[in-house]
Write a protein that holds these residues in place. Structure first.
Motif, PDB file in Angstrom:
ATOM      1  N   TYR A 127       0.849  -1.182   0.000  1.00 42.83           N
ATOM      2  CA  TYR A 127       0.000   0.000   0.000  1.00 42.83           C
ATOM      3  C   TYR A 127       0.886   1.234   0.000  1.00 42.83           C
ATOM      4  O   TYR A 127       2.120   1.143   0.138  1.00 42.83           O
ATOM      5  CB  TYR A 127      -0.944   0.012   1.203  1.00 42.83           C
ATOM      6  CG  TYR A 127      -0.241   0.064   2.541  1.00 42.83           C
ATOM      7  CD1 TYR A 127      -0.051   1.266   3.207  1.00 42.83           C
ATOM      8  CD2 TYR A 127       0.234  -1.101   3.145  1.00 42.83           C
ATOM      9  CE1 TYR A 127       0.589   1.319   4.432  1.00 42.83           C
ATOM     10  CE2 TYR A 127       0.882  -1.059   4.368  1.00 42.83           C
ATOM     11  CZ  TYR A 127       1.055   0.155   5.013  1.00 42.83           C
ATOM     12  OH  TYR A 127       1.692   0.196   6.215  1.00 42.83           O
ATOM     13  N   GLY A 128       0.285   2.377  -0.172  1.00 43.48           N
ATOM     14  CA  GLY A 128       1.082   3.604  -0.179  1.00 43.48           C
ATOM     15  C   GLY A 128       0.303   4.779  -0.719  1.00 43.48           C
ATOM     16  O   GLY A 128      -0.929   4.772  -0.769  1.00 43.48           O
ATOM     17  N   THR A 129       1.035   5.817  -1.149  1.00 45.19           N
ATOM     18  CA  THR A 129       0.420   7.046  -1.649  1.00 45.19           C
ATOM     19  C   THR A 129       1.051   7.449  -2.969  1.00 45.19           C
ATOM     20  O   THR A 129       2.202   7.120  -3.263  1.00 45.19           O
ATOM     21  CB  THR A 129       0.570   8.203  -0.648  1.00 45.19           C
ATOM     22  OG1 THR A 129       1.976   8.410  -0.380  1.00 45.19           O
ATOM     23  CG2 THR A 129      -0.140   7.910   0.644  1.00 45.19           C
ATOM     24  N   SER A 142      -4.040   0.436  -2.210  1.00 42.93           N
ATOM     25  CA  SER A 142      -3.782  -0.785  -1.449  1.00 42.93           C
ATOM     26  C   SER A 142      -4.029  -1.973  -2.362  1.00 42.93           C
ATOM     27  O   SER A 142      -5.069  -2.046  -3.021  1.00 42.93           O
ATOM     28  CB  SER A 142      -4.686  -0.859  -0.215  1.00 42.93           C
ATOM     29  OG  SER A 142      -4.469  -2.072   0.491  1.00 42.93           O
ATOM     30  N   ILE A 143      -3.066  -2.876  -2.433  1.00 46.61           N
ATOM     31  CA  ILE A 143      -3.194  -4.103  -3.226  1.00 46.61           C
ATOM     32  C   ILE A 143      -3.012  -5.271  -2.270  1.00 46.61           C
ATOM     33  O   ILE A 143      -1.966  -5.398  -1.624  1.00 46.61           O
ATOM     34  CB  ILE A 143      -2.150  -4.163  -4.355  1.00 46.61           C
ATOM     35  CG1 ILE A 143      -2.144  -2.856  -5.161  1.00 46.61           C
ATOM     36  CG2 ILE A 143      -2.408  -5.352  -5.280  1.00 46.61           C
ATOM     37  CD1 ILE A 143      -1.076  -2.789  -6.233  1.00 46.61           C
ATOM     38  N   GLU A 144      -4.031  -6.118  -2.168  1.00 44.84           N
ATOM     39  CA  GLU A 144      -4.035  -7.188  -1.165  1.00 44.84           C
ATOM     40  C   GLU A 144      -4.123  -8.568  -1.817  1.00 44.84           C
ATOM     41  O   GLU A 144      -4.366  -8.691  -3.016  1.00 44.84           O
ATOM     42  CB  GLU A 144      -5.200  -6.976  -0.211  1.00 44.84           C
ATOM     43  CG  GLU A 144      -5.144  -5.638   0.530  1.00 44.84           C
ATOM     44  CD  GLU A 144      -6.375  -5.391   1.371  1.00 44.84           C
ATOM     45  OE1 GLU A 144      -7.368  -6.137   1.199  1.00 44.84           O
ATOM     46  OE2 GLU A 144      -6.366  -4.452   2.189  1.00 44.84           O
ATOM     47  N   ASN A 198      12.748   2.029  -8.512  1.00 44.35           N
ATOM     48  CA  ASN A 198      13.887   1.488  -9.249  1.00 44.35           C
ATOM     49  C   ASN A 198      14.091   0.001  -8.998  1.00 44.35           C
ATOM     50  O   ASN A 198      14.398  -0.767  -9.925  1.00 44.35           O
ATOM     51  CB  ASN A 198      15.165   2.253  -8.870  1.00 44.35           C
ATOM     52  CG  ASN A 198      15.155   3.677  -9.392  1.00 44.35           C
ATOM     53  OD1 ASN A 198      14.685   4.565  -8.712  1.00 44.35           O
ATOM     54  ND2 ASN A 198      15.652   3.886 -10.593  1.00 44.35           N
ATOM     55  N   LYS A 199      13.929  -0.412  -7.746  1.00 41.55           N
ATOM     56  CA  LYS A 199      14.193  -1.793  -7.391  1.00 41.55           C
ATOM     57  C   LYS A 199      12.892  -2.573  -7.268  1.00 41.55           C
ATOM     58  O   LYS A 199      11.867  -2.029  -6.869  1.00 41.55           O
ATOM     59  CB  LYS A 199      14.980  -1.864  -6.078  1.00 41.55           C
ATOM     60  CG  LYS A 199      16.362  -1.238  -6.156  1.00 41.55           C
ATOM     61  CD  LYS A 199      17.082  -1.355  -4.815  1.00 41.55           C
ATOM     62  CE  LYS A 199      18.480  -0.739  -4.891  1.00 41.55           C
ATOM     63  NZ  LYS A 199      19.193  -0.846  -3.573  1.00 41.55           N
ATOM     64  N   PRO A 200      12.914  -3.870  -7.614  1.00 40.80           N
ATOM     65  CA  PRO A 200      11.713  -4.696  -7.412  1.00 40.80           C
ATOM     66  C   PRO A 200      11.337  -4.734  -5.941  1.00 40.80           C
ATOM     67  O   PRO A 200      12.177  -4.609  -5.048  1.00 40.80           O
ATOM     68  CB  PRO A 200      12.157  -6.077  -7.915  1.00 40.80           C
ATOM     69  CG  PRO A 200      13.309  -5.817  -8.828  1.00 40.80           C
ATOM     70  CD  PRO A 200      14.013  -4.620  -8.260  1.00 40.80           C
ATOM     71  N   ILE A 201      10.047  -4.889  -5.682  1.00 39.86           N
ATOM     72  CA  ILE A 201       9.564  -5.024  -4.308  1.00 39.86           C
ATOM     73  C   ILE A 201       9.194  -6.476  -4.066  1.00 39.86           C
ATOM     74  O   ILE A 201       8.915  -7.229  -4.998  1.00 39.86           O
ATOM     75  CB  ILE A 201       8.348  -4.120  -4.041  1.00 39.86           C
ATOM     76  CG1 ILE A 201       7.141  -4.597  -4.868  1.00 39.86           C
ATOM     77  CG2 ILE A 201       8.671  -2.672  -4.351  1.00 39.86           C
ATOM     78  CD1 ILE A 201       5.839  -3.982  -4.447  1.00 39.86           C
ATOM     79  N   ASN A 202       9.201  -6.872  -2.808  1.00 38.14           N
ATOM     80  CA  ASN A 202       8.797  -8.226  -2.444  1.00 38.14           C
ATOM     81  C   ASN A 202       7.541  -8.146  -1.592  1.00 38.14           C
ATOM     82  O   ASN A 202       7.553  -7.563  -0.510  1.00 38.14           O
ATOM     83  CB  ASN A 202       9.907  -8.950  -1.681  1.00 38.14           C
ATOM     84  CG  ASN A 202       9.546 -10.394  -1.409  1.00 38.14           C
ATOM     85  OD1 ASN A 202       8.892 -10.704  -0.417  1.00 38.14           O
ATOM     86  ND2 ASN A 202       9.967 -11.289  -2.300  1.00 38.14           N
ATOM     87  N   SER A 252       4.709  -0.257   2.910  1.00 38.35           N
ATOM     88  CA  SER A 252       4.192   1.002   2.385  1.00 38.35           C
ATOM     89  C   SER A 252       5.193   1.622   1.423  1.00 38.35           C
ATOM     90  O   SER A 252       6.405   1.611   1.677  1.00 38.35           O
ATOM     91  CB  SER A 252       3.910   1.968   3.538  1.00 38.35           C
ATOM     92  OG  SER A 252       3.492   3.223   3.039  1.00 38.35           O
ATOM     93  N   TYR A 253       4.692   2.179   0.320  1.00 37.81           N
ATOM     94  CA  TYR A 253       5.536   2.797  -0.691  1.00 37.81           C
ATOM     95  C   TYR A 253       4.904   4.108  -1.136  1.00 37.81           C
ATOM     96  O   TYR A 253       3.690   4.213  -1.283  1.00 37.81           O
ATOM     97  CB  TYR A 253       5.696   1.876  -1.912  1.00 37.81           C
ATOM     98  CG  TYR A 253       6.311   0.542  -1.585  1.00 37.81           C
ATOM     99  CD1 TYR A 253       7.686   0.380  -1.531  1.00 37.81           C
ATOM    100  CD2 TYR A 253       5.504  -0.553  -1.298  1.00 37.81           C
ATOM    101  CE1 TYR A 253       8.253  -0.845  -1.226  1.00 37.81           C
ATOM    102  CE2 TYR A 253       6.061  -1.786  -0.980  1.00 37.81           C
ATOM    103  CZ  TYR A 253       7.440  -1.925  -0.941  1.00 37.81           C
ATOM    104  OH  TYR A 253       7.992  -3.142  -0.620  1.00 37.81           O
TER     105      TYR A 253
END
Length: 535
Positions: free
Chosen positions: A139-141, A185-187, A219-223, A230-231
């Motif tokens: 999730y994030g803004t 938010s992605i669940e 820039n970098k992949p997230i896990n 949060s991003y």
């Protein structure tokens, strides 16, 4: 008999009134949204193998634009139809869902009550075609980098990590849309690595259109692990489409080369020793002017540079239309100025005269700055310069006027390459009164010598009012009003903001806002309005 007729008439009137159906008056308006009481499959069901989904509510409902508002993640590529059955909604899918996958159906405000159109809130259905539910969440803004304002209804996608990822052709595997606060938010995500990218997605096709859609990326992949993360993403315009000659417009007097995107500069090389005056117009159009004598066709080499600094080479043939009458019709010769007409000027000022055609003759002894009825100083008395295309004059001047600063431009003192002249012009500016303006001063508290900085004062519509390339900074002669202070970290020190480019994994130059709005009053100084760069 008369008594019977009167009674019959009265009876018919009363019956007609009773038979009319009208909305009940009074009472409270129904503001309660429909509630989901049951679903098939049930929420968070495992091993679902069906093609039909049905939702049951506690009141009559309607379906509103469900094809646009229903978000299914991961993207299923599974067409469906829907049927509204009073207090239920049935979705019928063409194919079975992919095996061993957790699907989330987020309905947004697609289902509303029948009477008052109140949307069902937080309506979501989750099920798995396997033996377990995926539990990852991110999730994030999302904000616009230039205004720091949240972005509504943008698409935030998680893409499979690939060296050949092309978001103009590939849809995200998981996605969500931002609310009015820019929150997403992605669940129920599979716990693995993804590339996170946000796009405006104005046409809602889940593909990136670089010409007019903003984007942002990490820039970098997230896990997406079991612990939610949060991003924060900043969105920006980054037109990385190839520069092309979109069309050409041949006329008798000029020939325009229209590029497919905005161009910042063009280098022109004439072949075979031919020359023509030319001008790069706002919006990406390069105009050549028909000045005799010249051959029927002129060949040029063009090197166009776009906003990303990418250069593209062209070879272009310039061929004007043949004249049909004795006299050629010319576009009007016009002049604009910076500062704009009637804007107050300080007695020491920098001024620009901007012509819409290149100039072949300028009489700087006949153009004059009028201080009073007796004092006329010619343009030649001041330091002034041409731009590369010979259509913008920049002059540094000083006046001793008390009330009004005037530029007198007589007819015939400026002649374009087409031989036409400006009509007589008298440009007026009132003399700036310091007591009507304010001043703002400050510095960057944790600046580094290795970086360059651009401090901007912007108004509430984000129009740039003043700029400083140094710290400490001072903004003088600022009108009374409300402002924001904005800082650009000029990493490459080219004195401009540079956008990002996903193909090169390059983020835009950082922009920071002071959190508090600045209220400036006339004849007032604000000191120590300092900026601290977040760590």
């Amino acid at each position: 008999m008369l008594r019977i007729i009167i009674f019959a008439v009265i009876f018919l009137i009363i019956f007609e009134r009773c038979a009319q159906q009208v909305s009940p008056t009074g009472g409270k308006r129904d503001s309660i949204p429909p509630n989901l009481v049951e679903s098939d499959p049930v929420n968070k069901m495992l091993n679902f193998k069906g093609k039909k989904l049905e939702l049951f509510f506690d009141e009559y409902v309607i379906v509103d634009n469900i094809n646009q508002k229903l978000i299914i993640t991961p993207e299923a590529d599974n067409p469906y139809s829907y049927k509204q059955n009073g207090m239920s909604v049935l979705l019928t899918f063409k194919n079975q869902f992919k095996d061993s996958t957790t699907f989330t159906l987020n309905f947004g405000d697609a289902i509303k009550d029948f009477a008052e159109k109140n949307p069902s809130k937080n309506l979501k259905l989750v099920f798995s075609t396997g033996t377990s539910l995926d539990s990852g969440r991110v999730y994030g803004t999302l904000k616009d980098i230039k205004t720091s304002k949240p972005i509504f209804d943008a698409l935030v996608g998680l893409y499979n990590v690939s060296d050949t990822l092309d978001i103009a052709k590939q849809k995200p595997y998981y996605f969500s849309r931002t609310d009015s606060s820019g929150i997403f938010s992605i669940e129920n995500i599979q716990m693995r690595d993804y590339k996170m990218i946000a796009i405006d997605d104005k046409n809602r096709n889940m593909l990136y259109n670089a010409k007019d859609e903003r984007m942002g990326f990490l820039n970098k992949p997230i896990n997406a692990g079991s612990d939610s993360a949060s991003y924060d993403l900043n969105m920006f315009l980054s037109d990385n489409t190839p520069t092309k000659v979109q069309r050409t417009i041949p006329r008798v007097n000029n020939y325009s080369v229209v590029f497919s995107k905005a161009i910042e500069k063009v280098a022109v090389t004439f072949m075979n020793k031919d020359t023509l005056p030319y001008l790069l117009e706002p919006g990406g159009s390069l105009k050549f002017f028909n000045v005799q004598p010249h051959p029927d066709s002129v060949f040029v080499k063009l090197i166009a540079t776009d906003s990303l600094g990418t250069t593209t080479d062209f070879e272009q043939k310039i061929a004007f239309q043949a004249p049909r009458g004795k006299d050629r019709q010319k576009d009007p010769f016009t002049l604009t100025t910076l500062p704009e007409p009637n804007k107050p000027l300080n007695n020491t000022f920098t001024y620009s005269l901007i012509l819409n055609k290149p100039v072949q003759f300028l009489d700087d002894k006949n153009i004059s700055l009028i201080t009073d009825s007796l004092t006329h100083e010619p343009l030649s008395a001041f330091k002034w310069t041409w731009n590369a295309n010979h259509n913008i004059i920049t002059v540094n001047a000083k006046s001793f006027a008390k009330d009004t600063i005037k530029w007198d431009i007589p007819k015939g003192s400026v002649i374009s390459v087409e031989g036409d002249t400006l009509t007589k012009m008298l440009l007026r500016h009132s003399v700036l009164k310091e007591e009507d303006y304010g001043q703002i001063m400050g510095r960057i508290t944790n600046s580094e010598q290795a970086a360059g900085y651009i401090v901007q004062l912007v108004d509430e519509q984000y129009k740039v009012i003043a700029v400083s390339m140094t710290t400490p900074y001072t903004f003088r002669y600022i009108p009374q009003g409300k402002y924001f202070l904005r800082l650009i970290v000029d990493s490459n020190k080219n004195q401009r903001w540079d956008t990002g480019e996903i193909d090169k994994d390059r983020q835009p130059e950082a922009i920071y806002y002071m959190p508090e709005k600045i209220l400036l009053k006339s004849n007032f100084e604000l000191n120590d309005v300092n900026i601290t760069i977040p760590k």
